[in-house]
Design a protein around this motif. Sequence first.
Motif, mmCIF file in Angstrom:
data_model
loop_
_atom_site.group_PDB
_atom_site.id
_atom_site.type_symbol
_atom_site.label_atom_id
_atom_site.label_comp_id
_atom_site.label_asym_id
_atom_site.label_seq_id
_atom_site.Cartn_x
_atom_site.Cartn_y
_atom_site.Cartn_z
ATOM 1 N N ARG A 167 39.870 44.336 39.064
ATOM 2 C CA ARG A 167 41.478 43.384 39.450
ATOM 3 C C ARG A 167 41.898 43.976 40.251
ATOM 4 N NH1 ARG A 167 45.653 43.136 35.686
ATOM 5 N NH2 ARG A 167 45.546 45.593 35.749
ATOM 6 N N GLU A 200 47.463 35.586 41.970
ATOM 7 C CA GLU A 200 47.031 36.219 42.978
ATOM 8 C C GLU A 200 45.814 36.383 43.204
ATOM 9 O OE1 GLU A 200 50.279 38.772 43.363
ATOM 10 O OE2 GLU A 200 51.527 37.218 43.305
ATOM 11 N N VAL A 201 44.974 37.067 42.006
ATOM 12 C CA VAL A 201 43.885 37.719 42.485
ATOM 13 C C VAL A 201 42.541 37.404 41.645
ATOM 14 C CG1 VAL A 201 44.165 39.203 40.919
ATOM 15 C CG2 VAL A 201 42.892 39.527 42.846
ATOM 16 N N ALA A 223 39.154 37.731 46.339
ATOM 17 C CA ALA A 223 39.123 37.864 44.683
ATOM 18 C C ALA A 223 38.539 38.156 43.769
ATOM 19 C CB ALA A 223 38.507 35.884 44.984
ATOM 20 N N GLY A 276 42.459 42.729 49.083
ATOM 21 C CA GLY A 276 42.899 41.099 49.439
ATOM 22 C C GLY A 276 41.426 40.327 49.267
ATOM 23 N N ALA A 278 40.283 44.479 43.802
ATOM 24 C CA ALA A 278 40.123 43.025 44.597
ATOM 25 C C ALA A 278 41.403 43.149 44.699
ATOM 26 C CB ALA A 278 39.887 42.547 43.544
ATOM 27 N N ARG A 279 42.403 43.732 44.191
ATOM 28 C CA ARG A 279 44.364 42.707 45.311
ATOM 29 C C ARG A 279 43.898 43.576 46.010
ATOM 30 N NH1 ARG A 279 48.191 43.055 40.088
ATOM 31 N NH2 ARG A 279 47.422 41.074 40.413
ATOM 32 N N TRP A 291 48.501 37.309 38.243
ATOM 33 C CA TRP A 291 47.058 36.749 37.768
ATOM 34 C C TRP A 291 46.805 36.671 39.044
ATOM 35 C CZ3 TRP A 291 45.157 32.397 37.002
ATOM 36 C CH2 TRP A 291 46.042 31.490 36.056
#
Length: 401
Positions: free
Chosen positions: A192, A229-230, A201, A199, A195-196, A227
């Motif tokens: 997570r 957002e990603v 998913a 940028g 990925a965040r 959560w």
Amino acid sequence: MALPLNPAMAATFSPPVPEARRWIEGVSFPADRPLLNVSQAAPVDPPPEALRRALAEAVVSDPALHLYGPVLGMGALREQVAADWSAAYGGQIRPGQVAITQGCNQAFCAVMSTLAGAGDEVILPTPWYFNHKMWLDMQGVRAVPLATGPTLIPEPEAARALIGPRTRAIVLVSPNNPGGVEYPAETLAGFRDLARAAGIALIVDETYRDFDGRDGAPHALFADPGWDEVLIQLYSFSKAYRLTGHRVGAIVAGEARLAEVEKFLDTVAICPSQVGQYAALWGMRHLRDWVAGERAEILARRDAMRAGFARLPGWRLLGCGAYFAYVEHPDPRPSPEFARALVREAGVLTLPGTMFMPEDDPAGLRQLRIAFANIDVPAITILFDRLAALAPGLAPAGARP
């Protein structure tokens, strides 16, 4: 003259399960030694009688079940998923962040269609779920393999090195298909965060969440206030409630993402099956204890698989959980040849590891996936008797399990 064919479709491999079924054509199996089909992970029994009766009554009495419904799914089912998931994961999920689909495969296709186009890249841990790879191939999206090593658990740092300018997503399946392993909560949190930062998913397919061997929430991803957002979660009702023929899945994601998903779903199916959605909703409301019993049975089968491989010389169990055992076999033949031979030599239909690996990865030549969801503990005992009998000295002389 042949009609045109999309080159991306032509380059996509054939569906593995139907291919494996062709291996048993023309092969006879004696009544006292029937085929053990461990090739596909799906319940073979119908839903419990109480659900079937409720469904039959609803089909007769509720006219709405025969009409188009909302593209993103029945409101009551979306509300139930949001409430149950919020309680189970310790987070806040709104009904508007839930969409219902025609099965979890459609959920993946819908989500991926909003994320990646031809020439883009998506990271898939190997061994991968073959339908994920097939869809990416059909769309001209490059699947970037992420090796998981002997633990079958991917590492965020290894994935970091694979992220490039065309990377759009990382896809994780936990409990895993085909590996059976359950990803630790810290592993999912690490992906997570990766990925965040990148940028992109993080897609987490939790089709088998109802059969996770751990108590409590398997992760805390939904407890993250941001959560949506990603994170994109996929789910299937097929396994928990035996609704494979009704095709009911779900997406949990941000509302802006689901607005894009709606375009895909409206074009492909207009709406998910109303009857299937009713069955899923009824199951969520009435079958909690029954599902707990199904989970206990699957965990008992998992334990039987682990015990069986512990006494089977030459075989190596790489992962085991949910519906699957993923193994290295000792036979000198490559796994596609060995898997075909197992039909004739042992009356066992399984899938070779090459169906879950890149063509240039030699590991698949030594691997098999064994799906034990549709064989009970006594049948698992028979399975290991047959595998043991393949090699001299591993079974009593003249044994014919």
